[in-house]
Design an enzyme around this catalytic site. Structure first.
Site, PDB file in Angstrom:
ATOM      1  N   TYR A   1      -7.401  12.042 -13.808  1.00  0.00           N
ATOM      2  CA  TYR A   1      -6.869  13.090 -12.932  1.00  0.00           C
ATOM      3  C   TYR A   1      -7.937  13.495 -11.936  1.00  0.00           C
ATOM      4  CZ  TYR A   1      -2.165  14.667 -13.731  1.00  0.00           C
ATOM      5  OH  TYR A   1      -0.812  14.764 -13.715  1.00  0.00           O
TER       6      TYR A   1
ATOM      7  N   GLU B   1      -7.263  15.640  -8.846  1.00  0.00           N
ATOM      8  CA  GLU B   1      -6.685  16.464  -7.768  1.00  0.00           C
ATOM      9  C   GLU B   1      -7.801  16.999  -6.879  1.00  0.00           C
ATOM     10  OE1 GLU B   1      -4.401  19.057 -10.236  1.00  0.00           O
ATOM     11  OE2 GLU B   1      -2.523  18.088  -9.678  1.00  0.00           O
TER      12      GLU B   1
ATOM     13  N   ASP C   1       4.462   5.496  12.785  1.00  0.00           N
ATOM     14  CA  ASP C   1       4.646   4.947  11.435  1.00  0.00           C
ATOM     15  C   ASP C   1       4.445   3.441  11.574  1.00  0.00           C
ATOM     16  OD1 ASP C   1       5.509   3.822   9.107  1.00  0.00           O
ATOM     17  OD2 ASP C   1       7.245   5.147   8.856  1.00  0.00           O
TER      18      ASP C   1
ATOM     19  N   THR D   1       2.271   2.009   5.056  1.00  0.00           N
ATOM     20  CA  THR D   1       2.190   1.475   3.701  1.00  0.00           C
ATOM     21  C   THR D   1       1.042   0.477   3.673  1.00  0.00           C
ATOM     22  OG1 THR D   1       3.841  -0.148   4.340  1.00  0.00           O
ATOM     23  CG2 THR D   1       4.612   1.736   3.061  1.00  0.00           C
TER      24      THR D   1
ATOM     25  N   LYS E   1       2.353  -4.384   2.906  1.00  0.00           N
ATOM     26  CA  LYS E   1       3.106  -5.362   3.700  1.00  0.00           C
ATOM     27  C   LYS E   1       2.107  -6.414   4.212  1.00  0.00           C
ATOM     28  CE  LYS E   1       6.948  -2.231   4.626  1.00  0.00           C
ATOM     29  NZ  LYS E   1       6.608  -0.852   4.241  1.00  0.00           N
TER      30      LYS E   1
ATOM     31  N   ARG F   1       0.973  -1.542  -3.645  1.00  0.00           N
ATOM     32  CA  ARG F   1       2.154  -0.793  -3.183  1.00  0.00           C
ATOM     33  C   ARG F   1       1.763   0.677  -3.048  1.00  0.00           C
ATOM     34  NH1 ARG F   1       7.117  -1.746  -2.345  1.00  0.00           N
ATOM     35  NH2 ARG F   1       6.580  -3.893  -2.783  1.00  0.00           N
TER      36      ARG F   1
HETATM   37  N1  DSN Z   1      11.827  -0.800   2.678  1.00  0.00           N
HETATM   38  C1  DSN Z   1      10.847  -1.189   3.667  1.00  0.00           C
HETATM   39  C2  DSN Z   1      11.259  -2.404   4.412  1.00  0.00           C
HETATM   40  O1  DSN Z   1      11.759  -3.317   3.783  1.00  0.00           O
HETATM   41  O2  DSN Z   1      11.100  -2.472   5.610  1.00  0.00           O
HETATM   42  C3  DSN Z   1      10.514  -0.081   4.572  1.00  0.00           C
HETATM   43  O3  DSN Z   1      10.244   1.044   3.838  1.00  0.00           O
END
Ligand code: DSN
Length: 421
Positions: free
Chosen positions: A60, A62, A206, A232, A235, A241
């Site tokens: 933990y 925080e 984003d 994110t 990707k 993730r």
């Molecule tokens: N779900 C993702 C995608 O496949 O583009 C975006 O959050």
């Protein structure tokens, strides 16, 4: 049965929980047996998996490095500080926050930092390539805030900057959001910055889909233009993730307070460490070549699919993904996804701009090349995959799908997702 599971003692799991051990093996087999073309997925490195499977999961923490609400954080502080410094260096950012659990969590924090419930923001419409968290009615962003959506122009299918400017002038939004999940072309960040400045809005990019291409210096960065960039990390970026935010120094305190304690509790320190590992990988010449290859492969795959009779939305791609309109070959996105699935090709149905079909059916598919490029595939394999997709999509015969599946297996066996130990 045994296999390579990076970062963990798999034999221990096999003996204590054979059911879940079986799931892990089945998923590895699934990854190895098909072509993975989901544009938002990738194969993390063994080093990233090792950090994810570590005892840092137990802690933990925080707060932030040096300012925690728990004792015993001196070790995880090192991981988070290294990760923050790597993110700032890689993206040329003033400030980085590695704690968001996901892209959606990162976006909640950005909304929390700059807006109050009821405030108006401008973002790309979901059916035109935006994202759920950019004001869809089913999301907090659409329920608690007042979204106004811009889209793509009907002719070019690229972002309609004239519409964006007109909507900004009319609605005076607190924030303008750029980015989405099905945008094949580069975004004009400078134009959006100028519009944001004209109406006094925060510019939020984003960058979830394309930040890995930015990290690899394969496309221009939004960081010099935007107030804040959320993304994110799993990707093209090829990390765990999770999510991340970088921003200008003037927003650093607001972003940190919005991530914790406003929107999240304890950070997942094993994931923070895995993000740090991925950021180090992204700073290498090998990764920069990978990022460029992802785009070259996406363009080759798109060209192959055009030759199969599909129409590329916007005519092609500048990035890792393409949207294909299947109306010309008379197949829905839903059927195409299912036929490809039966043939060992994993992709998703996707709405195209001005789609006459509902979102559960769609007229299109989305394909992306982060995973196949990680596997070492190149332009020749993209041409083969385009032909296999064409055969799968245009046939409703189970035996043809079985034949394609066998050919897919032959192809991917030469490029294993995770080599057997
Ligand atoms: N779900 C993702 C995608 O496949 O583009 C975006 O959050």
């Amino acid at each position: 049965m045994s296999d390579v599971f990076y970062g963990s003692d798999f034999s221990e799991l096999e003996s204590t929980d054979p059911e879940i051990a079986g799931v892990l093996l089945d998923e590895l087999t699934r990854l190895r047996s098909g072509v993975q073309l989901i544009a938002s997925e990738n194969f993390t490195s063994p080093a990233v998996l090792t950090a994810l499977g570590s005892t840092l999961s137990n802690k933990y923490a925080e707060g932030y490095p040096g300012k925690r609400y728990y004792g015993g954080c001196e070790v995880v502080d090192v991981a988070e500080t290294i990760g923050i410094n790597r993110a700032k260096e890689l993206f040329g950012a003033d400030h980085a926050n590695l704690q968001p659990h996901s892209g959606a969590s990162a976006n909640i924090a950005v909304f929390g930092a700059f807006m109050k419930p009821g405030d108006t923001f401008l973002a790309m419409a979901l059916p035109h390539g935006g994202h759920l968290t950019h004001g869809a009615g089913v999301s907090y962003s659409g329920k608690w805030f007042n979204p106004v959506h811009y889209g793509v122009a009907e002719g070019t299918e690229d972002i309609d900057y004239d519409q964006l400017r007109a909507l900004a002038r009319e609605h005076k939004p607190k924030m303008i959001v750029a980015g989405g999940s099905a945008i094949p072309r580069l975004i004009d960040f400078k134009a959006i910055r100028e519009i944001a400045d004209e109406v006094g809005a925060i510019m939020h990019v984003d960058a979830a889909h394309f930040i890995g291409l930015v990290a690899g210096k394969a496309i221009p960065s939004p960081v010099p233009y935007a107030d804040v960039v959320s993304f994110t990390t799993h990707k093209v970026l090829r990390g765990p993730r999770s999510g991340m935010i970088v921003c200008k120094e003037e927003h650093a305190a607001a972003i940190d307070k919005a991530v914790f304690p406003m929107m999240q509790g304890g950070p997942m320190m094993h994931v923070v460490a895995a993000k740090a590992v991925a950021l180090k990988e992204c700073a290498t010449p090998e990764y920069q070549k990978y990022a460029k290859d992802v785009i070259v492969n996406a363009q080759a795959l798109t060209q192959g699919l055009i030759e199969e009779g599909m129409r590329a939305v916007t005519g092609g791609t500048d990035t890792h993904l393409a949207l294909l309109d299947l109306q010309g070959i008379g197949v829905t996105g839903k059927d195409a996804e299912a036929r490809c699935g039966a043939s060992g090709i994993v992709l998703n149905k996707n709405s195209i701009p001005y789609d006459p079909q509902p979102a559960a059916v769609t007229s299109g598919i989305r394909v992306g090349t982060p995973s196949t490029t990680t596997q070492g595939m190149g332009v020749d394999e993209m041409k083969s995959i385009a032909s296999l997709i064409g055969r799968a999509v245009k046939s409703d015969s189970a035996s043809e799908h079985a034949t394609v599946k066998a050919e897919v297996l032959e192809l991917v066996t030469k490029f294993p997702a995770y080599p057997r130990g």
